[in-house]
Write a protein that holds these residues in place. Structure first.
Motif, PDB file in Angstrom:
ATOM      1  N   GLU A  80       0.851  -1.191   0.000  1.00  0.00           N
ATOM      2  CA  GLU A  80       0.000   0.000   0.000  1.00  0.00           C
ATOM      3  C   GLU A  80       0.885   1.238   0.000  1.00  0.00           C
ATOM      4  O   GLU A  80       1.817   1.338   0.796  1.00  0.00           O
ATOM      5  CB  GLU A  80      -0.887  -0.011   1.236  1.00  0.00           C
ATOM      6  CG  GLU A  80      -1.844   1.149   1.320  1.00  0.00           C
ATOM      7  CD  GLU A  80      -2.744   1.013   2.534  1.00  0.00           C
ATOM      8  OE1 GLU A  80      -3.808   0.404   2.389  1.00  0.00           O
ATOM      9  OE2 GLU A  80      -2.369   1.499   3.614  1.00  0.00           O
ATOM     10  N   HIS A  95       0.813  -1.672  -4.819  1.00  0.00           N
ATOM     11  CA  HIS A  95      -0.470  -2.150  -5.353  1.00  0.00           C
ATOM     12  C   HIS A  95      -1.530  -1.063  -5.320  1.00  0.00           C
ATOM     13  O   HIS A  95      -2.348  -0.944  -6.219  1.00  0.00           O
ATOM     14  CB  HIS A  95      -0.925  -3.379  -4.559  1.00  0.00           C
ATOM     15  CG  HIS A  95      -2.245  -3.904  -4.983  1.00  0.00           C
ATOM     16  ND1 HIS A  95      -3.419  -3.515  -4.399  1.00  0.00           N
ATOM     17  CD2 HIS A  95      -2.573  -4.770  -5.960  1.00  0.00           C
ATOM     18  CE1 HIS A  95      -4.432  -4.133  -4.988  1.00  0.00           C
ATOM     19  NE2 HIS A  95      -3.932  -4.894  -5.940  1.00  0.00           N
ATOM     20  N   SER A  96      -1.537  -0.268  -4.272  1.00  0.00           N
ATOM     21  CA  SER A  96      -2.602   0.731  -4.141  1.00  0.00           C
ATOM     22  C   SER A  96      -2.047   2.042  -3.599  1.00  0.00           C
ATOM     23  O   SER A  96      -1.034   2.075  -2.914  1.00  0.00           O
ATOM     24  CB  SER A  96      -3.704   0.214  -3.220  1.00  0.00           C
ATOM     25  OG  SER A  96      -3.178  -0.061  -1.944  1.00  0.00           O
ATOM     26  N   ARG A 141      -0.796  -0.040  -9.480  1.00  0.00           N
ATOM     27  CA  ARG A 141      -1.557  -1.148 -10.055  1.00  0.00           C
ATOM     28  C   ARG A 141      -1.727  -1.013 -11.567  1.00  0.00           C
ATOM     29  O   ARG A 141      -1.493  -1.964 -12.310  1.00  0.00           O
ATOM     30  CB  ARG A 141      -2.915  -1.235  -9.362  1.00  0.00           C
ATOM     31  CG  ARG A 141      -3.831  -2.299  -9.866  1.00  0.00           C
ATOM     32  CD  ARG A 141      -5.167  -2.276  -9.176  1.00  0.00           C
ATOM     33  NE  ARG A 141      -5.200  -1.178  -8.207  1.00  0.00           N
ATOM     34  CZ  ARG A 141      -5.962  -1.125  -7.142  1.00  0.00           C
ATOM     35  NH1 ARG A 141      -6.794  -2.070  -6.894  1.00  0.00           N
ATOM     36  NH2 ARG A 141      -5.927  -0.105  -6.310  1.00  0.00           N
TER      37      ARG A 141
END
Length: 86
Positions: free
Chosen positions: A19, A45-46, A63
């Motif tokens: 994250e 990822h985020s 992402r």
């Protein structure tokens, strides 16, 4: 993660986070930029926690970027095989 490209001898450092947090990135930013490398990647990822300023030599991948590379480099079947071979 520290990588060396064996043919070109380019050096890269990669920081991977599940994250993205702006405060955490700002902490890592100076340390990563101090590395004597040709490339720096911060991969997550985020995204969370604020606007990202791209005034840095760090390559930020999220992402959408990862999906684009997977598709463009034909890695979909490899990911499927790895996912279901566990």
């Amino acid at each position: 993660l520290y990588l060396l490209q064996p043919i070109t001898k380019e050096k890269a450092v990669v920081q991977i986070k599940s994250e993205f947090k702006k405060v955490e990135f700002d902490t890592y930013k100076k340390t990563l930029e101090d590395y004597k490398t040709d490339r720096i990647y911060y991969i997550s990822h985020s995204e969370k926690g604020g606007k990202i300023e791209i005034d840095t030599k760090i390559n930020l991948w999220f992402r959408e970027d990862i999906v684009e590379y997977v598709i463009n480099f034909g890695l979909i079947n490899w990911i499927i095989e790895k996912t279901f071979s566990i």
